[in-house]
Design an enzyme around this catalytic site. Structure first.
Site, PDB file in Angstrom:
ATOM      1  N   PRO A  74     -16.958   3.985  -2.014  1.00 25.11           N
ATOM      2  CA  PRO A  74     -17.071   5.053  -3.017  1.00 25.11           C
ATOM      3  C   PRO A  74     -15.809   5.915  -3.067  1.00 25.11           C
ATOM      4  O   PRO A  74     -14.941   5.804  -2.198  1.00 25.11           O
ATOM      5  CB  PRO A  74     -18.270   5.880  -2.520  1.00 25.11           C
ATOM      6  CG  PRO A  74     -18.349   5.606  -1.059  1.00 25.11           C
ATOM      7  CD  PRO A  74     -17.781   4.222  -0.828  1.00 25.11           C
ATOM      8  N   VAL A  75     -15.686   6.795  -4.062  1.00 23.20           N
ATOM      9  CA  VAL A  75     -14.485   7.630  -4.219  1.00 23.20           C
ATOM     10  C   VAL A  75     -14.830   9.115  -4.354  1.00 23.20           C
ATOM     11  O   VAL A  75     -14.069   9.892  -4.915  1.00 23.20           O
ATOM     12  CB  VAL A  75     -13.620   7.172  -5.424  1.00 23.20           C
ATOM     13  CG1 VAL A  75     -13.006   5.814  -5.167  1.00 23.20           C
ATOM     14  CG2 VAL A  75     -14.416   7.186  -6.724  1.00 23.20           C
ATOM     15  N   ARG A  95      -2.104 -11.163  -4.352  1.00 28.18           N
ATOM     16  CA  ARG A  95      -2.177  -9.711  -4.552  1.00 28.18           C
ATOM     17  C   ARG A  95      -1.338  -8.977  -3.508  1.00 28.18           C
ATOM     18  O   ARG A  95      -0.890  -7.868  -3.764  1.00 28.18           O
ATOM     19  CB  ARG A  95      -3.626  -9.234  -4.419  1.00 28.18           C
ATOM     20  CG  ARG A  95      -4.532  -9.763  -5.501  1.00 28.18           C
ATOM     21  CD  ARG A  95      -5.892  -9.166  -5.364  1.00 28.18           C
ATOM     22  NE  ARG A  95      -5.758  -7.715  -5.179  1.00 28.18           N
ATOM     23  CZ  ARG A  95      -6.702  -6.940  -4.686  1.00 28.18           C
ATOM     24  NH1 ARG A  95      -7.846  -7.448  -4.313  1.00 28.18           N
ATOM     25  NH2 ARG A  95      -6.498  -5.649  -4.563  1.00 28.18           N
ATOM     26  N   ASN A 106       0.803  -1.226   0.000  1.00 29.43           N
ATOM     27  CA  ASN A 106       0.000   0.000   0.000  1.00 29.43           C
ATOM     28  C   ASN A 106       0.833   1.272   0.000  1.00 29.43           C
ATOM     29  O   ASN A 106       0.290   2.368  -0.083  1.00 29.43           O
ATOM     30  CB  ASN A 106      -1.010  -0.014   1.161  1.00 29.43           C
ATOM     31  CG  ASN A 106      -2.115  -1.034   0.906  1.00 29.43           C
ATOM     32  OD1 ASN A 106      -2.244  -1.543  -0.210  1.00 29.43           O
ATOM     33  ND2 ASN A 106      -2.885  -1.342   1.928  1.00 29.43           N
ATOM     34  N   ARG A 143      -8.726  -1.863  -7.189  1.00 26.82           N
ATOM     35  CA  ARG A 143      -9.326  -0.547  -6.939  1.00 26.82           C
ATOM     36  C   ARG A 143      -8.285   0.553  -6.799  1.00 26.82           C
ATOM     37  O   ARG A 143      -8.576   1.726  -7.060  1.00 26.82           O
ATOM     38  CB  ARG A 143     -10.172  -0.592  -5.669  1.00 26.82           C
ATOM     39  CG  ARG A 143     -11.290  -1.568  -5.722  1.00 26.82           C
ATOM     40  CD  ARG A 143     -12.006  -1.543  -4.404  1.00 26.82           C
ATOM     41  NE  ARG A 143     -12.398  -0.185  -4.076  1.00 26.82           N
ATOM     42  CZ  ARG A 143     -13.505   0.398  -4.480  1.00 26.82           C
ATOM     43  NH1 ARG A 143     -14.352  -0.261  -5.233  1.00 26.82           N
ATOM     44  NH2 ARG A 143     -13.778   1.639  -4.144  1.00 26.82           N
ATOM     45  N   CYS A 186     -16.963  -3.693  -3.820  1.00 27.47           N
ATOM     46  CA  CYS A 186     -15.916  -4.696  -3.655  1.00 27.47           C
ATOM     47  C   CYS A 186     -16.324  -5.624  -2.528  1.00 27.47           C
ATOM     48  O   CYS A 186     -17.299  -5.354  -1.818  1.00 27.47           O
ATOM     49  CB  CYS A 186     -14.588  -3.970  -3.460  1.00 27.47           C
ATOM     50  SG  CYS A 186     -13.655  -4.271  -2.016  1.00 27.47           S
ATOM     51  N   GLN A 199     -14.768  11.446  -2.283  1.00 33.27           N
ATOM     52  CA  GLN A 199     -13.842  12.374  -1.616  1.00 33.27           C
ATOM     53  C   GLN A 199     -12.680  12.719  -2.546  1.00 33.27           C
ATOM     54  O   GLN A 199     -12.158  13.822  -2.503  1.00 33.27           O
ATOM     55  CB  GLN A 199     -13.300  11.767  -0.315  1.00 33.27           C
ATOM     56  CG  GLN A 199     -14.366  11.422   0.703  1.00 33.27           C
ATOM     57  CD  GLN A 199     -15.173  12.636   1.131  1.00 33.27           C
ATOM     58  OE1 GLN A 199     -14.622  13.683   1.462  1.00 33.27           O
ATOM     59  NE2 GLN A 199     -16.493  12.502   1.099  1.00 33.27           N
ATOM     60  N   ILE A 222     -14.459   0.427   9.774  1.00 31.15           N
ATOM     61  CA  ILE A 222     -14.053   1.074   8.515  1.00 31.15           C
ATOM     62  C   ILE A 222     -14.879   0.573   7.324  1.00 31.15           C
ATOM     63  O   ILE A 222     -15.376   1.356   6.533  1.00 31.15           O
ATOM     64  CB  ILE A 222     -12.550   0.838   8.223  1.00 31.15           C
ATOM     65  CG1 ILE A 222     -11.688   1.238   9.427  1.00 31.15           C
ATOM     66  CG2 ILE A 222     -12.109   1.579   6.950  1.00 31.15           C
ATOM     67  CD1 ILE A 222     -11.550   2.711   9.682  1.00 31.15           C
TER      68      ILE A 222
HETATM   69  N1  EPU Z   1     -14.745   6.299   1.748  1.00 31.96           N
HETATM   70  C1  EPU Z   1     -15.855   6.977   1.238  1.00 31.96           C
HETATM   71  N2  EPU Z   1     -15.659   7.852   0.199  1.00 31.96           N
HETATM   72  C2  EPU Z   1     -14.440   8.067  -0.352  1.00 31.96           C
HETATM   73  C3  EPU Z   1     -13.328   7.387   0.155  1.00 31.96           C
HETATM   74  C4  EPU Z   1     -13.512   6.503   1.217  1.00 31.96           C
HETATM   75  O1  EPU Z   1     -16.968   6.808   1.720  1.00 31.96           O
HETATM   76  O2  EPU Z   1     -14.355   8.868  -1.293  1.00 31.96           O
HETATM   77  C5  EPU Z   1     -14.928   5.375   2.882  1.00 31.96           C
HETATM   78  C6  EPU Z   1     -14.666   3.920   2.501  1.00 31.96           C
HETATM   79  O3  EPU Z   1     -15.791   3.317   1.890  1.00 31.96           O
HETATM   80  C7  EPU Z   1     -14.300   3.318   3.837  1.00 31.96           C
HETATM   81  C8  EPU Z   1     -13.546   4.477   4.527  1.00 31.96           C
HETATM   82  O4  EPU Z   1     -13.943   5.654   3.836  1.00 31.96           O
HETATM   83  O5  EPU Z   1     -15.465   3.044   4.567  1.00 31.96           O
HETATM   84  C9  EPU Z   1     -12.045   4.366   4.494  1.00 31.96           C
HETATM   85  O6  EPU Z   1     -11.623   3.975   3.206  1.00 31.96           O
HETATM   86  P1  EPU Z   1     -10.228   4.436   2.557  1.00 31.96           P
HETATM   87  O7  EPU Z   1     -10.517   5.383   1.460  1.00 31.96           O
HETATM   88  O8  EPU Z   1      -9.295   4.860   3.631  1.00 31.96           O
HETATM   89  O9  EPU Z   1      -9.727   3.067   1.941  1.00 31.96           O
HETATM   90  P2  EPU Z   1      -8.838   2.928   0.645  1.00 31.96           P
HETATM   91  O10 EPU Z   1      -7.972   4.115   0.547  1.00 31.96           O
HETATM   92  O11 EPU Z   1      -9.700   2.557  -0.508  1.00 31.96           O
HETATM   93  C10 EPU Z   1      -6.759   1.805   1.757  1.00 31.96           C
HETATM   94  C11 EPU Z   1      -6.010   0.526   1.609  1.00 31.96           C
HETATM   95  C12 EPU Z   1      -6.855  -0.628   2.118  1.00 31.96           C
HETATM   96  C13 EPU Z   1      -7.161  -0.359   3.592  1.00 31.96           C
HETATM   97  C14 EPU Z   1      -7.862   1.004   3.742  1.00 31.96           C
HETATM   98  C15 EPU Z   1      -8.126   1.396   5.186  1.00 31.96           C
HETATM   99  C16 EPU Z   1      -4.596   0.946  -0.313  1.00 31.96           C
HETATM  100  C17 EPU Z   1      -4.276   0.668  -1.733  1.00 31.96           C
HETATM  101  N3  EPU Z   1      -5.681   0.330   0.195  1.00 31.96           N
HETATM  102  O12 EPU Z   1      -7.945   1.663   0.997  1.00 31.96           O
HETATM  103  O13 EPU Z   1      -6.068  -1.812   2.007  1.00 31.96           O
HETATM  104  O14 EPU Z   1      -8.026  -1.361   4.100  1.00 31.96           O
HETATM  105  O15 EPU Z   1      -7.054   2.028   3.145  1.00 31.96           O
HETATM  106  O16 EPU Z   1      -6.944   1.430   5.912  1.00 31.96           O
HETATM  107  O17 EPU Z   1      -3.885   1.686   0.355  1.00 31.96           O
HETATM  108  C18 EPU Z   1      -5.704  -4.120   1.758  1.00 31.96           C
HETATM  109  O18 EPU Z   1      -4.503  -3.872   1.620  1.00 31.96           O
HETATM  110  O19 EPU Z   1      -6.140  -5.290   1.936  1.00 31.96           O
HETATM  111  C19 EPU Z   1      -6.672  -3.023   1.746  1.00 31.96           C
HETATM  112  C20 EPU Z   1      -7.974  -3.209   1.526  1.00 31.96           C
END
Ligand code: EPU
Length: 421
Positions: free
Chosen positions: A123-124, A401, A23, A93, A117, A126, A331
């Site tokens: 969602p993205v 992965r 990550n 993702r 997923c 943010q 989370i």
């Molecule tokens: N969220 C939203 N909207 C957004 C962005 C996030 O609602 O625009 C929500 C997500 O749905 C979730 C929370 O915010 O409920 C936190 O999600 P975050 O965005 O932090 O997750 P991520 O960036 O998609 C990364 C890691 C994940 C890890 C999470 C939490 C990477 C590539 N992935 O995901 O890693 O679980 O942060 O720490 O850095 C893994 O390695 O197995 C993995 C899933």
């Protein structure tokens, strides 16, 4: 599809090296899109997600050269195709991480909108909202995010962004976009994860001006261009934590090198509560487990609290500990898929919304189970190492992965693990 056959019941013992962090590597590979000069990386883990990301940026025009066992040289000079197609985004993702850098350097990006997923909706908005605050025009058309600079604009503009929740890749995407923006950006409610800091350090060595990474307020002063740099990817704290849990659950005694306890306080504290002895060295960790662990409750939260990426592994640990524990996932809304598989091995787990009540049993028994996502797979491996007899884990492509050479590393620790192709 490959399967993993584990003959359990042996304590793990010995020493292995931990790989670079998935990550951290994924956003850092995307950082190469920000500069026309080369980025030389070391300690890049050999993982399926890393090769997917390399293929993705290669089809954008980036030249990729592998150097030695863990080095990659990236040259984005010829970047000409700012597109992340559905076929790639659906398998990973983290592909969304190209959005900010492409927009900042190329002025345009088309990135497939990631779908749901296995662990949650994820969602993205943010990411896109923050880019809009920096002057991007964003439309979602035919399942793609189409991002462009506003009319007459050459660069994004600095902005104050306060994210609604702590988002790791959201913070990373916005930080990468802001480094080439015109003016100052602040990201408030920023993720404090060590991987965000590693990305910031790489960007700083490329010439970016960033302060506050690792706190919840990151300040970025935009620059016109970035230059060539070298960077060593940090050690994978989740891989480290996973092997510590595997040793703890099997009553083992292991030493992990090329890593540190520095970013694992919350996990180390829980393993100490469970009765393990842990010695933190400068670049290694040693763990010695008691004959039977005590159950420990955990609640996932953003860093520096207990990581969601270690929740499944701790559930496996608690399955064979003495007493009961509550695992609370805050989370992701669907990150207990491993529980039903652990129950098939004889675990006593009751799920109530985002809480799992785990009561330790004396022993688990091998069975066929199915991996549903990366960390769920890791928890099944830990349970399989503990279980009496054979455990067959199906769909282990999830493991590939995120865990480099898992059967070799476990083999070196004395486990009986075989991949069936
Ligand atoms: N969220 C939203 N909207 C957004 C962005 C996030 O609602 O625009 C929500 C997500 O749905 C979730 C929370 O915010 O409920 C936190 O999600 P975050 O965005 O932090 O997750 P991520 O960036 O998609 C990364 C890691 C994940 C890890 C999470 C939490 C990477 C590539 N992935 O995901 O890693 O679980 O942060 O720490 O850095 C893994 O390695 O197995 C993995 C899933």
């Amino acid at each position: 599809m490959d399967k993993l056959l584990i003959r359990g019941g042996r304590p793990l013992a010995g020493e292995i090296a931990i790989s670079g962090a998935k990550n951290a590597a994924l956003p850092i590979l995307c950082a190469s899109l920000l500069s026309a000069d080369p980025l030389q990386l070391t300690n890049v883990p050999r993982l399926r997600d890393v090769s997917t990301m390399l293929r993705l940026i290669e089809q954008m025009g980036v030249k990729v050269a592998h150097e030695g066992s863990d080095g990659v040289l990236l040259d984005s000079h010829g970047l000409d195709n700012p597109l992340a197609p559905y076929d790639m985004v659906k398998t990973m993702r983290a592909s969304i991480l190209v959005l900010g850098p492409l927009l900042a350097r190329h002025g345009e990006a088309r990135v497939s909108l990631p779908g749901g997923c296995a662990i949650g909706a994820r969602p993205v908005e943010q990411h896109t909202r923050g880019l809009q605050a920096m002057g991007a025009e964003i439309q979602v058309e035919h399942g793609y995010i189409h991002a462009r600079l506003g009319a007459g604009r050459r660069r994004l503009k600095g902005a104050r962004i306060v994210t609604d929740m702590v988002t790791v890749t959201g913070t990373e995407n916005l930080m990468m976009a802001a480094v080439l923006a015109d003016g100052d950006t602040t990201i408030e409610n920023a993720a404090r994860e060590p991987e965000v800091v590693d990305l910031a350090n790489c960007l700083i060595s490329m010439g970016a001006r960033i302060s506050g990474a690792g706190s919840d307020k990151i300040r970025i002063r935009g620059v016109e261009r970035l230059h060539a740099a070298t960077h060593a990817v940090m050690a994978d704290r989740i891989e480290t934590g996973t092997y510590l849990c595997a040793a703890a659950a099997t009553g083992g005694d292991i030493r992990l090198t090329g890593t540190s306890a520095a970013y694992l306080d919350a996990v180390v504290d829980k393993l100490l509560d469970a009765g393990c002895e842990i010695v933190a060295e400068r670049e290694a960790i040693r763990l010695k487990a008691p004959p039977r662990l005590k159950a420990v409750s955990v609640r996932t939260s953003p860093y520096p609290a207990f990581p969601t990426d270690m929740q499944a592994q701790f559930m496996a640990v608690n399955c064979v500990a003495e007493g009961s524990a509550v695992i609370r996932e805050t989370i992701f809304e669907n990150r207990f898929m491993h529980a039903v598989e652990l129950i098939r091995l004889g675990a006593d787990i009751k799920i109530d919304a985002s809480n799992a009540m785990v009561t330790g049993v004396e022993r688990l028994d091998g069975a066929t189970v199915m991996a549903t996502d990366l960390r769920a797979s890791a928890s099944l491996v830990i349970a399989g190492l503990v279980a009496q007899g054979e455990t067959l884990i199906e769909r282990i492509y999830h493991l590939d992965r995120g865990y480099e050479g898992i059967e070799q590393k476990l083999g070196r620790l004395g486990a009986q693990v075989r991949r069936i192709r």
